[in-house]
Scaffold this active site. Structure first.
Site, PDB file in Angstrom:
ATOM      1  N   GLY A   5     -12.703 -16.904  34.165  1.00 29.28           N
ATOM      2  CA  GLY A   5     -14.053 -16.458  34.484  1.00 29.28           C
ATOM      3  C   GLY A   5     -14.862 -17.471  35.272  1.00 29.28           C
ATOM      4  O   GLY A   5     -15.738 -17.097  36.051  1.00 29.28           O
ATOM      5  N   ASP A  26      -2.599 -22.558  36.717  1.00 32.33           N
ATOM      6  CA  ASP A  26      -2.842 -21.704  35.549  1.00 32.33           C
ATOM      7  C   ASP A  26      -1.466 -21.202  35.110  1.00 32.33           C
ATOM      8  O   ASP A  26      -0.523 -21.206  35.894  1.00 32.33           O
ATOM      9  CB  ASP A  26      -3.747 -20.519  35.942  1.00 32.33           C
ATOM     10  N   LYS A  50      -2.160 -14.569  36.714  1.00 34.00           N
ATOM     11  CA  LYS A  50      -3.496 -14.808  37.266  1.00 34.00           C
ATOM     12  C   LYS A  50      -3.413 -15.524  38.607  1.00 34.00           C
ATOM     13  O   LYS A  50      -4.220 -15.280  39.512  1.00 34.00           O
ATOM     14  CB  LYS A  50      -4.327 -15.657  36.300  1.00 34.00           C
ATOM     15  N   ASN A  95     -10.128 -25.519  26.861  1.00 30.63           N
ATOM     16  CA  ASN A  95     -10.117 -26.262  25.588  1.00 30.63           C
ATOM     17  C   ASN A  95     -10.465 -27.728  25.823  1.00 30.63           C
ATOM     18  O   ASN A  95     -10.259 -28.268  26.907  1.00 30.63           O
ATOM     19  CB  ASN A  95      -8.760 -26.133  24.893  1.00 30.63           C
ATOM     20  N   CYS A 135     -19.309 -40.398  33.202  1.00 35.02           N
ATOM     21  CA  CYS A 135     -18.148 -39.523  33.210  1.00 35.02           C
ATOM     22  C   CYS A 135     -18.257 -38.535  32.038  1.00 35.02           C
ATOM     23  O   CYS A 135     -19.222 -38.559  31.269  1.00 35.02           O
ATOM     24  CB  CYS A 135     -16.872 -40.350  33.098  1.00 35.02           C
ATOM     25  N   CYS A 151     -14.941 -19.018  22.937  1.00 34.87           N
ATOM     26  CA  CYS A 151     -15.198 -17.703  23.503  1.00 34.87           C
ATOM     27  C   CYS A 151     -15.028 -16.619  22.450  1.00 34.87           C
ATOM     28  O   CYS A 151     -15.735 -15.616  22.445  1.00 34.87           O
ATOM     29  CB  CYS A 151     -14.236 -17.452  24.649  1.00 34.87           C
ATOM     30  N   CYS A 210     -15.231 -45.318  31.435  1.00 30.63           N
ATOM     31  CA  CYS A 210     -15.910 -45.862  32.621  1.00 30.63           C
ATOM     32  C   CYS A 210     -16.842 -47.014  32.283  1.00 30.63           C
ATOM     33  O   CYS A 210     -17.574 -47.489  33.153  1.00 30.63           O
ATOM     34  CB  CYS A 210     -16.687 -44.758  33.337  1.00 30.63           C
TER      35      CYS A 210
HETATM   36 ZN   LIG Z   1     -17.974 -42.718  30.876  1.00 33.23          ZN
END
Ligand SMILES: [Zn+2]
Length: 235
Positions: A5, A26, A50, A95, A135, A151, A210
């Site tokens: 989606g 996918d 898909k 996920n 990040c 979902c 990071c």
């Molecule tokens: Zn970070």
């Protein structure tokens, strides 16, 4: 990554914008229950891959965009090869484990990434420049310790996925062109109030990916074993 989606409208927007090449990954098939939000598919696509349905739809709409297919999910074993040649990766997966894996792999490979998710009426999209801060781990740190809304439990609203995909495409173009005006920003959309907000995210100096003393320097498989369902749309 993921042509559900969120990924499908993002791919369409990028192809229509004139992006020369898209690599789609996918491993799922089109289901009838997905059709309300997966705008490139029609009832006759149910049961098809898909990837192939997306490629056919993009070819019809934007024939000049080259489309490559990778029939796989991102795993610690496959992810490096999936992301290393990309200008920008769009994380439209379903996920948290895969989201963190993509965040880590892109950071380590120096590839820009846009994380896009939609649950119920809310969309969240984050743009990260190559090896940039903040990040994904600055915001979400690590896999949730308990069940997270997904979902199935929270539902998912088709138009909200469309907004998430469109914003992800904008952010990907911003990163790909080197403009980076949106890097380090989070866009949130609430479909109930129709409010789209863009806020600057804050980097955490203690971030393991990071931060100033990063401890995450490789893709240890154990780190991604949690199977909590997600903060995003089904891929
Ligand atoms: Zn970070």
């Amino acid at each position: 990554m993921g042509v559900g989606g969120v990924g499908a409208p993002a791919a369409l927007a990028l192809a229509e914008a004139g992006v020369g090449a898209l690599v789609l990954a996918d491993d799922d098939v089109v289901e009838a229950s997905n059709l309300h939000r997966q705008i490139l598919f029609s009832p006759s696509d149910v049961g098809r891959s898909k990837l192939e349905a997306t490629r056919d739809a993009l070819r019809a709409r934007a024939p000049r965009t080259a489309v490559e297919l990778r029939a796989t999910r991102a795993t610690p074993a496959t992810v490096a090869a999936l992301v290393r040649d990309a200008h920008v990766v769009i994380d439209a997966t379903d996920n948290f484990a895969t989201r963190f894996l993509l965040a880590d792999a892109c950071h380590l490979a120096g590839v820009a990434i846009v994380h896009a998710a939609a649950v119920a009426w809310r969309a969240t999209v984050l743009a990260v420049r190559p090896r940039g801060a903040p990040c994904y781990r600055c915001l979400f740190e690590d896999l949730p310790a308990g069940p997270a809304p997904d979902c199935a439990s929270a539902g998912i609203v088709g138009p909200v996925c469309g907004v998430a995909g469109a914003v992800a495409a904008e952010m990907a173009l911003d990163l790909a062109t080197g403009a980076e005006r949106l890097a380090g920003h989070v866009a949130t959309y609430d479909g109930r109030s129709d409010a789209l907000r863009l806020v600057a995210a804050h980097a955490r100096a203690a971030c393991c990916l990071c931060g100033t003393n990063p401890t995450l320097v490789g893709l240890d498989e154990q780190r991604y074993l949690a199977t909590h369902a997600c903060g995003g749309d089904a891929a």
